[in-house]
Design an enzyme around this catalytic site. Structure first.
Site, PDB file in Angstrom:
ATOM      1  NE  ARG A 129      46.548  41.679  28.344  1.00 55.60           N
ATOM      2  CZ  ARG A 129      46.800  40.472  28.869  1.00 55.60           C
ATOM      3  NH1 ARG A 129      48.011  39.981  28.865  1.00 55.60           N
ATOM      4  NH2 ARG A 129      45.831  39.770  29.407  1.00 55.60           N
ATOM      5  CD  GLU A 146      41.723  39.913  33.466  1.00 57.26           C
ATOM      6  OE1 GLU A 146      41.467  39.607  34.640  1.00 57.26           O
ATOM      7  OE2 GLU A 146      42.278  39.135  32.676  1.00 57.26           O
ATOM      8  CG  ASN A 148      45.639  41.246  32.757  1.00 56.14           C
ATOM      9  OD1 ASN A 148      45.243  40.218  33.272  1.00 56.14           O
ATOM     10  ND2 ASN A 148      45.070  41.777  31.681  1.00 56.14           N
ATOM     11  CB  SER A 153      51.950  36.948  28.915  1.00 59.44           C
ATOM     12  OG  SER A 153      50.598  36.580  28.901  1.00 59.44           O
ATOM     13  CE  LYS A 309      39.739  38.870  37.330  1.00 59.78           C
ATOM     14  NZ  LYS A 309      41.145  38.548  37.704  1.00 59.78           N
ATOM     15  CE  LYS A 367      36.303  38.545  35.342  1.00 66.23           C
ATOM     16  NZ  LYS A 367      36.622  39.763  34.549  1.00 66.23           N
ATOM     17  CD  GLU A 371      44.502  38.322  37.417  1.00 67.30           C
ATOM     18  OE1 GLU A 371      44.336  38.351  36.185  1.00 67.30           O
ATOM     19  OE2 GLU A 371      43.852  39.033  38.197  1.00 67.30           O
ATOM     20  N   GLY A 372      44.950  34.208  34.832  1.00 65.99           N
ATOM     21  CA  GLY A 372      45.482  33.147  33.979  1.00 65.99           C
ATOM     22  C   GLY A 372      44.469  32.405  33.140  1.00 65.99           C
ATOM     23  NE  ARG A 457      43.717  37.235  25.184  1.00 69.44           N
ATOM     24  CZ  ARG A 457      43.476  36.999  26.465  1.00 69.44           C
ATOM     25  NH1 ARG A 457      44.059  36.010  27.084  1.00 69.44           N
ATOM     26  NH2 ARG A 457      42.629  37.758  27.141  1.00 69.44           N
TER      27      ARG A 457
END
Length: 576
Positions: A129, A146, A148, A153, A309, A367, A371-372, A457
């Site tokens: 993603r 970024e 993923n 998800s 990253k 950064k 992740e998350g 989002r």
């Protein structure tokens, strides 16, 4: 001056208080009854769900930029695959990071072990993603936040709970239904997993899903399992944690991975991306056992490292992209979506990047290799961190990224356990879009390479961090517009900032933004909503609740396709 995207319907919604309250409760019930739920972080129970935070309306996104992100996804899929198979490049990107970052070091040790032993399974599956923000400082074009490569998800939530369609029906806006694009992300990702199972070519083999020990995002995860069962009822799916794998799984002499007496064909990771998922040597040993097996991994350790990253930052340096993308036109298109990324190594370039950040910390995001959501630093926290490790190798474990300045729009953010006054209040929000891609390879041969859907989002402009599951975003839907309208308004400092709150995100076409849009994002939890995409001249957004790390956009109309889902955000207070 801030650039605003106009919503897809007139706001505020013209309903009396009782009718509005009834609408919100009805939509919350509808959403959770159609799978828009998560486990509560504060009162976790395997037997209960809480509605995900979501936007009441879909959000607007420029159609041309949406189409650009969709079109470029297969090229990004292939780029990830090429990078993952270049040992020299991976090592050069991570050699300084692994000296000071224990988690990345452990991942790289696992990779080195497999490289020395010889990779057992040449086939690999990527469910990727790529996340984007619109940048008003760059002609309102999409800029990549970024890529993923593990546990990407919210394809399940975004494409399985058509909340905004229901909202339009309840408001009598049936003419708006056609602007909600179809999102087949769940079907696309599940289909790719099935293709990998077929490639393994053993009819009694199973698919294994690795989850966290306490899984909040249960609906999104289960949707994949149920969609696989819908498409291929004969395939058995087993769900385990890394801890359970260390106790229950084993390798046969021929390196078959055996769980519950069944040979595993495909391992799909929905955990393993965070240090919190490894409680000790047992979980790391389980991860190594899986890598040593003949199972097709999604992702394998090479893909996992390709999503760090430091790799993203290295790819953005002049000339590096062309190492992997030989077509100059394709390379140029990919480079257009990159934003400024800077290494912080202990050398001349690193010192220059550190000084830039110290001089203007509000222009950047710091950064780590995580992740998350909830890991990035902003503003004065950047200055404090860099001063604390100015002459230390620790700083090389971080990268510096230009803040991206997205346009602002208005929406209602609906959260669980939030009173009507807050649910019915219009908020200033910004939205982040994710595009899902699938790639299945056998060695260097690419068998499948597709863009399969999207997620969106939305959160308050005051929220720095993102992630529905982390609790900062709301699920949303995209509304795409051919020529969206944009207002430039002057905002006082107290309302320049907001929070992502859409559960489904809309894509509308907004262009020709001339003014800056100062935006900051809040690092507190539970501020993001999932949103949806709508295709038309008007836009709207949806909000989600505080308890979740990551929300996704839900688009309902099955005639159109769109992209959605994101973990982390970089938003700026000002343009460079």
């Amino acid at each position: 001056m801030a650039a605003n995207l106009n919503p897809c319907i007139s706001l505020p919604i013209s309903l009396g208080e009782n009718d509005f309250q009834d609408l919100i409760q009805k939509v919350k019930d509808w959403t959770i009854m159609h799978g828009g739920g998560m486990r509560s972080k504060t009162q976790f129970s395997d037997d209960s769900l809480t509605v995900v935070p979501f936007t009441l309306l879909p959000s607007v996104f420029p159609r041309s930029e949406f189409q650009k992100a969709v079109a470029i996804q297969p090229a990004l899929n292939e780029l990830t695959h090429r990078v993952s198979n270049d040992h020299e490049f991976l090592f050069s990107c991570l050699e300084k990071t692994i000296e000071v970052d224990e988690f990345t070091r452990n991942l790289f040790k696992l990779y080195e072990t497999m490289r020395n032993e010889g990779f057992t399974q040449p086939r690999c599956l990527g469910l990727l993603r790529s996340d984007y923000l619109l940048d008003v400082c760059n002609s309102t074009s999409v800029k990549q936040v970024e890529m993923n490569t593990i546990a990407s998800s919210f394809a399940g939530l975004t494409s399985s709970a058509p909340t905004h369609r229901f909202v339009f029906q309840q408001l009598g806006l049936l003419n708006k239904l056609s602007v909600l694009p179809v999102n087949n992300a769940l079907q696309g990702l599940s289909s790719a997993i099935i293709k990998a199972w077929e490639l393994f070519n053993e009819k009694d083999s199973v698919i294994l899903v690795i989850i966290e020990n306490q899984s909040m995002n249960i609906c999104d995860q289960r949707f994949h399992q149920f969609e696989i069962a819908r498409q291929r009822p004969e395939i058995k799916v087993i769900v385990k944690t890394l801890t359970q794998m260390s106790n229950e799984a084993k390798l046969s002499d021929s390196k078959s991975l055996l769980v519950q007496g069944k040979k595993v064909a495909v391992v799909y990771y929905r955990a393993g991306y965070s240090p919190d998922h490894y409680f000790g040597e047992a979980e790391w040993s389980a991860r190594l056992m899986i890598e040593r097996s003949t199972a097709i991994k999604c992702p394998n350790i090479q893909y996992h490292l390709a999503g760090t990253k430091k790799v993203q930052q290295a790819l953005a340096t002049p000339g590096t992209l062309e190492r992997f993308v030989k077509d100059p036109k394709k390379a140029a298109e990919i480079r257009k979506v990159f934003t400024g990324l800077y290494a912080l190594d202990l050398d001349e370039n690193g010192d220059k990047a550190v000084q830039m950040a110290l001089d203007s910390p509000d222009r950047f995001v710091l950064k780590p290799q995580r992740e998350g959501g909830g890991n990035n630093l902003y503003g004065e926290d950047i200055r404090k961190k860099l001063i604390s490790c100015m002459k230390s190798k620790e700083r090389s474990a971080w990268i510096l990224m230009d803040k991206i300045n997205p346009p602002v729009q208005k929406n209602y953010l609906i959260r669980p356990n939030q009173d009507f006054k807050k649910n019915s209040a219009l908020c200033e929000v910004v939205s982040e879009m994710g595009i899902f891609g699938t790639i299945l390879c056998d060695g260097d041969e690419i068998l499948i390479n597709k863009q399969v859907g999207h997620m969106m989002r939305t959160k308050l402009t005051s929220c720095n961090e993102g992630g529905v599951h982390a609790g900062d975003d709301a699920a949303d839907i995209v509304v795409t517009e051919t020529e969206p309208s944009i207002d430039h308004e002057t905002h006082s400092p107290e309302n320049q900032y907001g929070e992502y709150t859409d559960y489904y995100e809309l894509i509308s076409k907004s262009t020709n933004i001339e003014k800056e849009a100062p935006i900051e994002i809040c690092s507190s939890i539970n501020l993001v909503a999932a949103d949806v995409v709508v295709v038309e001249t008007e836009t709207s957004t949806e909000f989600i609740d505080n308890q979740y790390d990551e929300l996704i956009a839900i688009s309902t109309n099955n005639d159109l396709k769109s992209p959605i889902e994101t973990y982390k955000n970089t938003f700026g207070n000002e343009c460079m």
